[in-house]
Design a protein around this motif. Sequence first.
Motif, short mmCIF file in Angstrom:
data_model
loop_
_atom_site.label_atom_id
_atom_site.label_comp_id
_atom_site.label_asym_id
_atom_site.label_seq_id
_atom_site.Cartn_x
_atom_site.Cartn_y
_atom_site.Cartn_z
N GLN A 160 -99.60 7.71 -8.13
CA GLN A 160 -98.20 8.10 -8.33
C GLN A 160 -97.31 7.65 -7.18
O GLN A 160 -96.17 7.26 -7.39
CB GLN A 160 -98.12 9.61 -8.51
CG GLN A 160 -98.75 10.11 -9.80
CD GLN A 160 -98.68 11.62 -9.92
OE1 GLN A 160 -98.22 12.31 -8.99
NE2 GLN A 160 -99.16 12.15 -11.04
N THR A 161 -97.84 7.70 -5.98
CA THR A 161 -97.05 7.25 -4.83
C THR A 161 -97.01 5.73 -4.72
O THR A 161 -96.29 5.20 -3.87
CB THR A 161 -97.64 7.82 -3.54
OG1 THR A 161 -99.01 7.40 -3.41
CG2 THR A 161 -97.56 9.34 -3.54
N ASP A 171 -90.58 7.43 -9.74
CA ASP A 171 -90.55 8.88 -9.63
C ASP A 171 -89.18 9.37 -9.18
O ASP A 171 -88.63 10.35 -9.72
CB ASP A 171 -91.63 9.33 -8.64
CG ASP A 171 -91.79 10.84 -8.61
OD1 ASP A 171 -91.63 11.47 -9.68
OD2 ASP A 171 -92.05 11.40 -7.53
N LYS A 226 -86.39 11.73 -11.41
CA LYS A 226 -85.81 12.97 -10.88
C LYS A 226 -84.28 12.89 -10.81
O LYS A 226 -83.58 13.87 -11.08
CB LYS A 226 -86.37 13.24 -9.48
CG LYS A 226 -87.86 13.57 -9.48
CD LYS A 226 -88.36 13.80 -8.07
CE LYS A 226 -89.85 14.13 -8.07
NZ LYS A 226 -90.38 14.32 -6.68
N GLY A 269 -92.03 7.71 -16.91
CA GLY A 269 -92.21 6.60 -15.99
C GLY A 269 -92.23 5.25 -16.69
O GLY A 269 -91.73 4.25 -16.16
#
Length: 300
Positions: free
Chosen positions: A241-242, A248, A252, A266
């Motif tokens: 995910q990072t 990400d 948000k 995503g």
Amino acid sequence: MAEETIASIIALHQPKRGKTAAQRARTYRPRKRQRAKAAPDAESPSSESLIPAGFFSANTAFTESPVTPLPLVTSRALRPSNRVASILLMAAAFALATVGVTTNGWFARSLGSSDVAGWLFLAIGVAADLAALVMPSCAVGLWHTRQRATSIAGWAVWAMTFVFAVTAGIGFASVNMTDVATARAARVTPAVTVAQSALRDAMSARDRECMHGLGKFCREREAAVAERRQILDGAMASLGQTADPQTDAAIKLVAWVSHGVLRPSGDDFAMLRLVLLALLPQIGGILLMVGRSAMRPGAS
């Protein structure tokens, strides 16, 4: 006697004959000379001589200065910002075109199974990008010169080269983004290192305990191995995910701006980014057309 008197009266009342042209000219010449002699030799006094000297101002500082005509200013001189904007727009067009030619040529060459095929694909990609760059300006010029059929044909060719360039750009962007994401996800962080070490210890303990057969302690070691494996999978998932923090953060941001109404995934943002990265380098031809049109005489 009476007849002679009547004849004399008739002779006195006879109409005068008209003068010939020569006679009229001889009569007019003396009159012209008399008029010339009667004309005064000196001209009439000017209006300045009739004004008394006291009325002239002694101070000549208030005399009217000659008026110089203002220089003609064209509309282009009044709008220097238009010229600067056109130059910057054309510079951006050439910059995007350079990026597009380079990326599409690189990707086209990577499709070749041999060196010769790769160079041929490279030539096709570069030629298509160059055609997509200059074709809009040429098509607009042909349209202004009333060569409508040729202009329409030019736009059709531009559409084909544009689609080809966009597909090549999609390939270039997708390959590079996938490679980067995979490389980032394959990084070894301290959390992953600890999870891997714990899993190895649990597997070693299980092997030692289960060597003599299945039993209570062997089942406990099996459960410990499964637990440590889940911990390692979680660490790897968080690392994946990072690997793409932009996606990400964008998700948000959209959710925050829309107050939770829009919640893209995503994959949605990844597709949007892919389309923009493939499309932007190919609009250099449109920017060049707009910049050249703005620099033409008469453009506002």
